[in-house]
Design an enzyme around this catalytic site. Structure first.
Site, PDB file in Angstrom:
ATOM      1  N   HIS A 150       0.527  -1.469  -0.081  1.00 24.96           N
ATOM      2  CA  HIS A 150      -0.093  -0.453  -0.097  1.00 24.96           C
ATOM      3  C   HIS A 150       0.922   1.471  -0.262  1.00 24.96           C
ATOM      4  O   HIS A 150       2.420   1.770   0.129  1.00 24.96           O
ATOM      5  CB  HIS A 150      -0.938   0.238   1.281  1.00 24.96           C
ATOM      6  N   HIS A 206      -6.221  -1.386   4.329  1.00 23.68           N
ATOM      7  CA  HIS A 206      -5.373  -0.559   3.182  1.00 23.68           C
ATOM      8  C   HIS A 206      -5.067  -0.878   2.486  1.00 23.68           C
ATOM      9  O   HIS A 206      -4.209  -1.404   2.199  1.00 23.68           O
ATOM     10  CB  HIS A 206      -5.678   0.510   3.786  1.00 23.68           C
ATOM     11  N   HIS A 220       5.096   7.426   2.810  1.00 25.54           N
ATOM     12  CA  HIS A 220       5.645   5.996   2.456  1.00 25.54           C
ATOM     13  C   HIS A 220       5.277   5.361   1.161  1.00 25.54           C
ATOM     14  O   HIS A 220       4.017   5.191   0.699  1.00 25.54           O
ATOM     15  CB  HIS A 220       5.740   5.411   3.384  1.00 25.54           C
ATOM     16  N   TYR A 261       9.297   2.130   9.478  1.00 20.72           N
ATOM     17  CA  TYR A 261       9.375   2.346   8.847  1.00 20.72           C
ATOM     18  C   TYR A 261      10.630   3.153  10.037  1.00 20.72           C
ATOM     19  O   TYR A 261      11.320   3.565   9.887  1.00 20.72           O
ATOM     20  CB  TYR A 261       8.737   4.018   9.581  1.00 20.72           C
ATOM     21  N   GLU A 271       7.693   1.099   4.312  1.00 21.19           N
ATOM     22  CA  GLU A 271       7.567   0.761   5.671  1.00 21.19           C
ATOM     23  C   GLU A 271       7.336  -0.953   5.588  1.00 21.19           C
ATOM     24  O   GLU A 271       7.293  -1.567   3.929  1.00 21.19           O
ATOM     25  CB  GLU A 271       6.101   0.693   5.514  1.00 21.19           C
TER      26      GLU A 271
END
Length: 314
Positions: A150, A206, A220, A261, A271
């Site tokens: 994502h 997500h 990111h 991260y 990430e």
């Protein structure tokens, strides 16, 4: 009809050789081709389309575009009509505008980020194949990321001037691309202003997220790992490779994901993300986080925000 999943991200890097080493040796991607302009195309071992990451040489870091794959080529025509009826200009790019990729529908989100939709990309298969596959291939490097999972986009938000592109993007994704909302952060005196949203088309928490900031940019891109143990191993790999870590391994309250991260050599935040968190479905109640609990939403263990996490992005 509609969007299947995230297809690729195209990001700018200032040192192409250093960037390739980072994504190969730290994350475990492999280079599949380089074009005449010097752009490098990479994929993860568990992806079957030809590439999921494009690195483009530049004098500044950041996002060129993010692309999502749709089910059928005809969907591009239907979605073009829907997007243009919404009031957004589109361009249909011819097959081959990107290597090994069919025609693409190009447009900007209300936040100004460029997005593309496509239906075809050359199939090359995963590194373990589809017949009697092993659970992972030999020779995995670095963190051994499975796939590009994502992205999170920073979106201009200035409530006194009536600007909230988080809210605008969220409505666009829902009304034009049939994404559904899984989680949100509500702020303001009436706690009714969306300052951050997480949206999906799949069953994961997500496929894209939007967070408000002073200017739009890339927060990111995220790569999927199997487990918390793999997140810890990824941190070890980063330490061995002297990678700049932004937030050490922890858990999100939002999405329930396990995370670390860090930055590529140009300053683009990456990430590694593990844990599906929950089964995302269109009829699942939206999870809402209040402004006073935002720290726990982002970093569940400490409940405290890290300034660089919201202030630094490309």
């Amino acid at each position: 009809m509609g969007v299947l999943r995230m297809g690729h991200a195209s990001v700018r890097v200032m040192d192409i050789d250093a960037a390739v080493r980072h994504y190969e040796n730290v994350l475990g991607l492999k280079t599949v081709m380089t074009d005449k302009a010097g752009n490098v195309y990479l994929k993860c071992w568990d992806e079957w389309d030809k590439y999921s990451l494009i690195l483009t040489p530049s004098d500044r870091a950041g996002l060129n575009h993010v692309a999502y794959k749709v089910q059928d080529d005809a969907d591009l025509d239907a979605l073009q009509k829907r997007i243009e009826a919404w009031g957004t200009k589109t361009t249909m790019l011819a097959e081959g505008a990107l290597p090994s990729t069919g025609r693409m529908l190009q447009f900007d989100l209300p936040s100004g980020h460029e997005m593309r939709l496509y239906a075809m990309k050359e199939y090359v298969g995963t590194d373990v194949g589809t017949t009697n596959p092993d659970p992972w291939p030999d020779g995995i490097r670095g963190a051994g990321a499975h796939w590009l999972d994502h992205c999170l986009l920073m979106c201009e938000m200035n409530p006194p001037e009536g600007i909230n592109t988080v809210q605008d993007n969220t409505r666009f994704m829902k009304e034009c691309l049939d994404f559904f909302l899984t989680e949100q952060v509500l702020v303001g005196p009436n706690a009714d202003m969306q300052a951050a949203t997480w949206m999906t088309r799949t069953s994961t928490p997500h496929d894209i997220a939007f967070v408000g900031g002073p200017v739009s940019g890339l927060h990111h891109i995220a790569f999927f790992l199997d487990s918390w143990h793999d997140v810890l191993k990824a941190a070890d790999v980063m330490a061995k490779n002297k990678v700049r870590i932004d937030v050490a391994p922890t858990r999100h309250g939002i999405t329930r994901g396990e995370t670390i991260y860090f930055f590529d050599p140009s300053g683009n935040r990456n990430e590694t993300f593990a844990g599906l968190g929950y089964l995302a479905q269109p009829d699942r109640p939206v999870t809402t986080w209040s402004e006073d609990r935002l720290g726990s939403g982002i970093f569940y263990h400490t409940g405290e925000l890290v300034s660089s996490f919201t202030d630094v992005y490309t």
